[in-house]
Structures are given as structure tokens and as C-alpha cells.
Design an enzyme around this catalytic site. Sequence first.
Site, PDB file in Angstrom:
ATOM      1  CB  ALA A  67      -0.931  -0.020   1.206  1.00 52.34           C
ATOM      2  CE  LYS A  98      -0.153 -11.328  -0.035  1.00 52.58           C
ATOM      3  NZ  LYS A  98       0.370 -10.337   0.880  1.00 52.58           N
ATOM      4  NE  ARG A 129       0.828  -4.806   6.363  1.00 51.34           N
ATOM      5  CZ  ARG A 129      -0.465  -4.527   6.344  1.00 51.34           C
ATOM      6  NH1 ARG A 129      -0.927  -3.505   7.034  1.00 51.34           N
ATOM      7  NH2 ARG A 129      -1.295  -5.258   5.628  1.00 51.34           N
ATOM      8  CG  ASN A 130       2.020 -11.241   6.650  1.00 52.52           C
ATOM      9  OD1 ASN A 130       1.521 -11.725   7.645  1.00 52.52           O
ATOM     10  ND2 ASN A 130       1.314 -10.574   5.750  1.00 52.52           N
ATOM     11  CD  GLN A 176      -5.328  -9.856   7.429  1.00 57.12           C
ATOM     12  OE1 GLN A 176      -6.370  -9.922   6.826  1.00 57.12           O
ATOM     13  NE2 GLN A 176      -5.287  -9.717   8.742  1.00 57.12           N
TER      14      GLN A 176
HETATM   15  N1  LIG Z   1      -1.374  -2.859   3.654  1.00 62.23           N
HETATM   16  C1  LIG Z   1      -1.089  -3.421   2.486  1.00 62.23           C
HETATM   17  O1  LIG Z   1      -0.025  -3.172   1.895  1.00 62.23           O
HETATM   18  C2  LIG Z   1      -2.067  -4.350   1.860  1.00 62.23           C
HETATM   19  C3  LIG Z   1      -3.079  -4.962   2.569  1.00 62.23           C
HETATM   20  N2  LIG Z   1      -3.938  -5.813   1.943  1.00 62.23           N
HETATM   21  C4  LIG Z   1      -5.023  -6.473   2.674  1.00 62.23           C
HETATM   22  O2  LIG Z   1      -6.041  -5.534   2.949  1.00 62.23           O
HETATM   23  C5  LIG Z   1      -6.718  -5.883   4.167  1.00 62.23           C
HETATM   24  C6  LIG Z   1      -6.772  -4.678   5.069  1.00 62.23           C
HETATM   25  O3  LIG Z   1      -5.444  -4.288   5.355  1.00 62.23           O
HETATM   26  P1  LIG Z   1      -5.057  -2.789   5.741  1.00 62.23           P
HETATM   27  O4  LIG Z   1      -5.978  -1.813   5.116  1.00 62.23           O
HETATM   28  O5  LIG Z   1      -3.605  -2.660   5.450  1.00 62.23           O
HETATM   29  O6  LIG Z   1      -5.354  -2.758   7.308  1.00 62.23           O
HETATM   30  P2  LIG Z   1      -4.309  -2.568   8.504  1.00 62.23           P
HETATM   31  O7  LIG Z   1      -3.406  -3.695   8.628  1.00 62.23           O
HETATM   32  O8  LIG Z   1      -3.730  -1.221   8.411  1.00 62.23           O
HETATM   33  O9  LIG Z   1      -5.325  -2.789   9.742  1.00 62.23           O
HETATM   34  C7  LIG Z   1      -5.746  -1.903  10.621  1.00 62.23           C
HETATM   35  C8  LIG Z   1      -7.229  -1.609  10.420  1.00 62.23           C
HETATM   36  O10 LIG Z   1      -8.033  -2.477  11.221  1.00 62.23           O
HETATM   37  C9  LIG Z   1      -8.982  -1.668  11.908  1.00 62.23           C
HETATM   38  N3  LIG Z   1      -9.472  -2.344  13.094  1.00 62.23           N
HETATM   39  C10 LIG Z   1      -8.833  -2.553  14.271  1.00 62.23           C
HETATM   40  N4  LIG Z   1      -9.648  -3.207  15.118  1.00 62.23           N
HETATM   41  C11 LIG Z   1     -10.813  -3.431  14.451  1.00 62.23           C
HETATM   42  C12 LIG Z   1     -12.033  -4.072  14.785  1.00 62.23           C
HETATM   43  N5  LIG Z   1     -12.226  -4.634  15.975  1.00 62.23           N
HETATM   44  N6  LIG Z   1     -13.026  -4.104  13.852  1.00 62.23           N
HETATM   45  C13 LIG Z   1     -12.831  -3.584  12.634  1.00 62.23           C
HETATM   46  N7  LIG Z   1     -11.698  -2.956  12.261  1.00 62.23           N
HETATM   47  C14 LIG Z   1     -10.702  -2.890  13.164  1.00 62.23           C
HETATM   48  C15 LIG Z   1      -8.214  -0.420  12.199  1.00 62.23           C
HETATM   49  O11 LIG Z   1      -9.057   0.637  12.520  1.00 62.23           O
HETATM   50  C16 LIG Z   1      -7.520  -0.193  10.857  1.00 62.23           C
HETATM   51  O12 LIG Z   1      -8.374   0.439   9.957  1.00 62.23           O
HETATM   52  C17 LIG Z   1      -5.940  -7.090   4.730  1.00 62.23           C
HETATM   53  O13 LIG Z   1      -6.609  -8.281   4.409  1.00 62.23           O
HETATM   54  C18 LIG Z   1      -4.603  -7.040   4.021  1.00 62.23           C
HETATM   55  O14 LIG Z   1      -4.008  -8.312   3.849  1.00 62.23           O
HETATM   56  C19 LIG Z   1      -3.864  -6.066   0.620  1.00 62.23           C
HETATM   57  C20 LIG Z   1      -2.903  -5.470  -0.147  1.00 62.23           C
HETATM   58  C21 LIG Z   1      -1.909  -4.593   0.420  1.00 62.23           C
HETATM   59  O1  LIG Z   2      -0.628  -7.883   0.461  1.00 63.63           O
HETATM   60  C1  LIG Z   2       0.336  -7.158   0.453  1.00 63.63           C
HETATM   61  C2  LIG Z   2       1.051  -6.772  -0.775  1.00 63.63           C
HETATM   62  O2  LIG Z   2       0.367  -7.178  -1.926  1.00 63.63           O
HETATM   63  C3  LIG Z   2       0.878  -6.641   1.732  1.00 63.63           C
HETATM   64  O3  LIG Z   2       1.434  -7.693   2.442  1.00 63.63           O
HETATM   65  P1  LIG Z   2       1.756  -7.501   3.992  1.00 63.63           P
HETATM   66  O4  LIG Z   2       0.427  -7.562   4.720  1.00 63.63           O
HETATM   67  O5  LIG Z   2       2.665  -8.617   4.343  1.00 63.63           O
HETATM   68  O6  LIG Z   2       2.403  -6.150   4.125  1.00 63.63           O
END
Ligand SMILES: NC(=O)C1=CN([C@@H]2O[C@H](COP(=O)(O)OP(=O)(O)OC[C@H]3O[C@@H](n4cnc5c(N)ncnc54)[C@H](O)[C@@H]3O)[C@@H](O)[C@H]2O)C=CC1
Ligand SMILES: O=C(CO)COP(=O)(O)O
Length: 427
Positions: free
Chosen positions: A199, A251, A343-344, A374
Site C-alpha cells: 500500500a 501468499k 509486513r508479514n 494476516q
Molecule cells: N497494507 C497493504 O499493503 C495491503 C493490505 N492488503 C489487505 O487488505 C486488508 C486490510 O489491510 P489494511 O488496510 O492494510 O489494514 P491494517 O493492517 O492497516 O489494519 C488496521 C485496520 O483495522 C482496523 N481495526 C482494528 N480493530 C478493528 C475491529 N475490531 N473491527 C474492525 N476494524 C478494526 C483499524 O481501525 C484499521 O483500519 C488485509 O486483508 C490485508 O491483507 C492487501 C494489499 C496490500
Molecule cells: O498484500 C500485500 C502486498 O500485496 C501486503 O502484504 P503484507 O500484509 O505482508 O504487508
Amino acid sequence: MAPAFEQVPEDTETQTETPHNAPHTVNNDGQVDYKSRVTVVGSGNWGSVAAKLIASNTLKLNSFHDEVRMWVFEETLQSGEKLTEVINRINENVKYLPGIKLGKNVIADPDLENADVHFVYGETGNCAVKDANMLVFVTPHQFMEGICKRLVGKVREDAEAISLIKGMEVKMEGPCMISTLISEHLGINCSVLMGANIANEIAVEKFSEATVGYRDKREIAEQWVRLFSTPYFLVTPVQDVEGVELCGTLKNVVAIAAGKVAVMSKFGFHPCNSACELNQSYYQMLGFVDGLDMGNNTKAAIMRIGLREMIAFSKLLFSSVRDSTFFESCGVADVITTCLGGRNRKVAEAFAKNGGKRSFDELEAEMLQGQKLQGVSTAREVYEVLSHRGWLELFPLFATVHEICVGHLPPSAIVEHSEQKPKLSVF
Ligand SMILES: NC(=O)C1=CN([C@@H]2O[C@H](COP(=O)(O)OP(=O)(O)OC[C@H]3O[C@@H](n4cnc5c(N)ncnc54)[C@H](O)[C@@H]3O)[C@@H](O)[C@H]2O)C=CC1
Ligand SMILES: O=C(CO)COP(=O)(O)O
């Protein structure tokens, strides 16, 4: 109450025509509204970047209302202010995506189910989840079941959903993908968007690709592609929801393995060198010792074995999964980027450095400041499926990642165990 944003003049140069087959809604007074309303459910690191991408497009494209609602899990910052208030005041998610402006048309809303009434372009209406006909789900996967339960009966029947969530649930009946969870609870169609999408890189507009997985409605996939695509974010649709979603989910388990390898190679880890016809080249790579390059070779070996297990696991669960999906951004590209920069991987490296003495929960809280891993919970979920179906020996890498995460094996086991010769023809 979440405020309305000020109207931004539309850029007629960049607008496209509303397609005749575009989803539309009919107002109470019978007027047809061809513009789609988008709500993003989630506002973490990727959720905020997704809102930014979408908001830049809704301003340009005629087929969408400009405003993008973003549901925020409300929290109070150290300053004493509410997160939603700060986002709406300075247009920035200071906790999960500091330093990046989201777009003035992103409205943070703490109220998931009950939209505040507010004004948009002189109309009165409800414009959060309740009125959205395009719902983007992007929260850590462990919160989705609770969110879905809260949303039952609250979303439009004709709404289309897309999940950006990498993860799955395991039920008594077996594994349940997050898109299925959404579809089953809310009674709506759900596509997915996955890819090599760290992200923070997309936030600063570095070029990336992504894959939209759709079930059968090509026009819906095209609508999602239009909503997300920018010159620096290239989105490709493929008709394989399960394949795309399992890539994004699995992954993360491979990335945990990669993080452990990064540390072992730094410490000059020598894997055992027992014979294996199938994986001879893999053993040779692991035989290199101590050099700077060894870390990359070993990690590449783990990525290859991880990808092979991803393919086999996906195909055993869903025979419809296509080989070609693994060559899209959601497949091999996401394995690579997450094993290098995710991050993982980062937290798994710290876990291995500490010899498994500090838990993932502790390290996550310390290193990620509220962001969520995750991979650890997905490894547990995958392990449950493997043990329930008697497949543990067929997936040595997946099984070993979980055993290490729960302390049953030392981090060094990742290489020793993952190199077992696979016994399945799908490999
Ligand atoms: N960050 C990245 O680079 C990427 C993340 N993803 C996926 O996207 C999804 C979301 O990840 P992120 O947006 O990065 O989130 P994040 O890892 O930044 O998670 C924190 C979020 O969870 C919320 N949260 C905390 N406690 C909660 C609760 N009890 N109920 C509901 N929400 C709560 C927080 O307010 C915050 O919005 C995940 O499945 C991740 O694997 C996919 C691609 C890239
Ligand atoms: O899904 C992701 C990149 O595509 C982000 O992975 P991480 O949650 O390990 O940062």
C-alpha cells in the site's frame, strides 16, 4: 456526524460516457440514477490507499458520484481527537497512512450501519453503506464476519461488492473465502481485487498492477476496473474469483516463511543435504553458505515451493481455479513483493531473530502500530484445513509455518521441513 465535502468542479476533459449497461438505481421519486455511489468499508493502510485511488477516479468519471464514503473503525488518537474528525479536517489518515492526502471527496464515517443524512450537490439523501451500490471491503480478515453480521439487511439488494481482503475463515463445513462470507451474509455478488500491492508504494503513486477476479458478469468487472485504474495502477480482470482470492490469501503464509529464511541465512544456516531427485536444484541452492547472495537464493527457493503449494491447495479446494491466474499480479508477483517488502515478512524476521521467544502478537503490536498481520492467522486456518482433510504431509511448507508460529518447531525447521518431497500429482 460525518460532513459533506465541498463540490469540486468536474473535469469534463477526462470524463467518460456512462455505459448503457451501467448499474443504476431508482430513487423514491422514480428518477433513474445512473451514477454509482461508492463506499469503502475499512480505513487501514491499504483501505486508505484504496479510498485515495477510487476518489481520484470518481471525480473524473461520469458514472460515479464524486463522494466516496469510508467507514472508519473509530478510535481516539493520543491528541484526544477522534480519528474520523482528523481525517475529515486534514484529509489524511494520520494513523494508518500519514503524509498522504486522500482527496477531499473522501468522507470518513464512523457509523457503519446507519448513514447520517447529509447534503450532496443540493440533494438530501443517505450516502453511506445504506445507499451505496458499490461496496469495497478492505479490513483485516478477522473482523469481517462481525462486520457482515452488522450489515445484514442494511445494504442495497442490488449492490455489488468487491473484497480487497487477503484471508479466509474456517467453518465446520470447511474453508470459507471472505468474498463468499460477504455474498452469503449480505445476499450480494462479490468480486475480488488482489495483487502485488504494497500500500505505501501505491500511496506515493509508484507503478503497480492488480487483478480483479469476477464470477460471471464481465460488465461488473469492467466497472471495478474503471473505478480502480490509474496510469500508475493497472488492473486486469480475470474470471476466477477463487483463484485470485486464494492467491492473495496464501501468499501471506509464504511471506512468513520468507521472513524466517531471511534471518537464518544471515546467521549462516546450513540446511541438511539429503537426497531428493525432484528438488535437486533446490538442495544445491541451500548448500551455499554464508554469502550475501545465499539469502536471496534461499528465499527464492521458499517462494517457489510456496507458490507450488499455493497452486496445489487452491486446485484441491476449487477445481475451477485456472493455472493462468498464478501468472497474474495476484499470483507470482504478489508472492515476490510480499516476500521482499511486506509486513508479514518483516515481523516473521523479527520473530526468528528472537528465536521465537517473543510472540507474533507482541511483535505485531510493537512494530506495526495498529496495522494487522494476516499471515499468522491464515497459517492457522490453512493448517486446520490440512489436518481436517489429512493433507498435512502434502503441504510441508504451509504446515511448518504454522508449527513454528505456535512454538512447536524452531524457526530453522522452515527449510528442513519444506524440502520434503511432495507426494501429490497436482504438484
Ligand atoms: N497494507 C497493504 O499493503 C495491503 C493490505 N492488503 C489487505 O487488505 C486488508 C486490510 O489491510 P489494511 O488496510 O492494510 O489494514 P491494517 O493492517 O492497516 O489494519 C488496521 C485496520 O483495522 C482496523 N481495526 C482494528 N480493530 C478493528 C475491529 N475490531 N473491527 C474492525 N476494524 C478494526 C483499524 O481501525 C484499521 O483500519 C488485509 O486483508 C490485508 O491483507 C492487501 C494489499 C496490500
Ligand atoms: O498484500 C500485500 C502486498 O500485496 C501486503 O502484504 P503484507 O500484509 O505482508 O504487508
